[in-house]
Design an enzyme around this catalytic site. Sequence first.
Site, PDB file in Angstrom:
ATOM      1  N   GLN A 264      46.215  43.462  32.177  1.00  0.00           N
ATOM      2  CA  GLN A 264      44.956  44.199  32.051  1.00  0.00           C
ATOM      3  C   GLN A 264      44.619  44.532  30.610  1.00  0.00           C
ATOM      4  O   GLN A 264      43.489  44.943  30.307  1.00  0.00           O
ATOM      5  CB  GLN A 264      45.015  45.491  32.874  1.00  0.00           C
ATOM      6  N   CYS A 270      43.499  48.858  36.206  1.00  0.00           N
ATOM      7  CA  CYS A 270      44.506  48.530  37.219  1.00  0.00           C
ATOM      8  C   CYS A 270      43.913  48.473  38.620  1.00  0.00           C
ATOM      9  O   CYS A 270      44.342  47.681  39.463  1.00  0.00           O
ATOM     10  CB  CYS A 270      45.645  49.551  37.168  1.00  0.00           C
ATOM     11  N   HIS A 406      48.052  55.152  38.933  1.00  0.00           N
ATOM     12  CA  HIS A 406      48.127  53.721  38.630  1.00  0.00           C
ATOM     13  C   HIS A 406      48.055  52.925  39.931  1.00  0.00           C
ATOM     14  O   HIS A 406      48.757  53.233  40.890  1.00  0.00           O
ATOM     15  CB  HIS A 406      49.436  53.422  37.902  1.00  0.00           C
TER      16      HIS A 406
END
Length: 459
Positions: A264, A270, A406
């Site tokens: 990324q 994410c 995340h």
Amino acid sequence: MAPWLQLLLLLGLLPGAAPAPNEPRAAGAQVWELASPELLEPARFALEMYNRGRAAGTRAALRVVRGRVRRAGQGSLYSLKATLVEPPCNDPTVCQLPVSKKTLLCSFEVLNELGKHMLLRRDCGPVDTKITDDKNETFSSFLPLLNKDPLPQDFSVKMASIFKDFVTTYNRTYDTKEARWRMSVFASNMVRAQKIQALDRGTARYGVTKFSDLTEEEFRTIYLNPLLKEEPGKKMRLAQSIPYLPPPEWDWRSKGAVTKVKDQGMCGSCWAFSVTGNVEGQWFLKRGALLSLSEQELLDCDKVDKACLGGLPSSAYSAIRTLGGLETEDDYSYRGHLQTCSFSAEKAKVYINDSVELSQNEQKLAAWLAKKGPISVAINAFGMQFYRHGISHPLRPLCSPWLIDHAVLLVGYGNRSATPFWAIKNSWGTDWGEEGYYYLHRGSGACGVNIMASSAVVD
């Protein structure tokens, strides 16, 4: 406070260990002399970052000497000169060695972008120490800036060598001032990684990674996704449980349902990688073709989520349906920053019909995964900045399931030496973790892995 919580607080590992802005301080602990009231918040933030993890009796006080602000992209960059006073400390549980009061001269740079602060630079030294720009300085000139935790006598020399290897391995280039700052950050991070290692209950090993020269705040701001814990997201229907006893192990990588590990970059995207990974697997299981799908399409065209500032899988599924599908990586390649949407319905290769929320029961998640494919999940990324390999199993207070930040992809599960794990595809490239993968303890709700599980539906 329970003794074990006090221990975590002293170690500086407990989330929220930094002092709150309105926390009572000793008289005269904080005096502001500001050229402009606009400098108040960045100065307060710089002090909080400096004091992060320090016990009440050991926190420094800050007096701003001068400051200036300039515009930087969509935000403001604050440069502060300040004197910083560290109080005397004789508490053996905190200092271990008596420390007298000392005054430092500090330079801070704080970026405020879209209402969020990030500490870009902290350069502190004794008030009578002149900071030079001599380009011939050696690593030994950085040693006094190491973390002040009580450490072995030869720690500084060893750390300089390790840092030099890090710079070579990851091809870092710094000017002299930044090298000083990054050396001190690196050393503090190595101490922190050792503490995380000592408290981990799994088989994971923590240490030097490509993120080791970033402050905790920089890492969180650049690579993580605060929206996962701040916003509830779109409600999805609950998937029906599968009456199925899952096999003892399963891995979709060996069955052709998982694309290669992606990166990324310096972007909090994410959420897009987690969702495209899930859709790639769903399409493969229904259509028999594994296609690498475009995350950049979601960054540019999903108007609900916030591109590199974070997003939610539930909103991303909705965006895919609204847009009419996903293009492939080849047709709409990843750039790692927000661009004008250039989605073409004619180029869309994949579509989805719906999305579902999955059970929080990990046995049921394993059954769903083995039958239905890889699962989009969100986790608390505690310790991942320094994760190298093995099965991570942090203490629950350190890796709270309510502080997820995340998004990743569950691709399998199994056991290593009787330790159950989830195999997790991350989006930080193959030069992180186990060739881009993270292994997390299974069956204990570790780091909230079971809290936000979801999948697209392809009919």
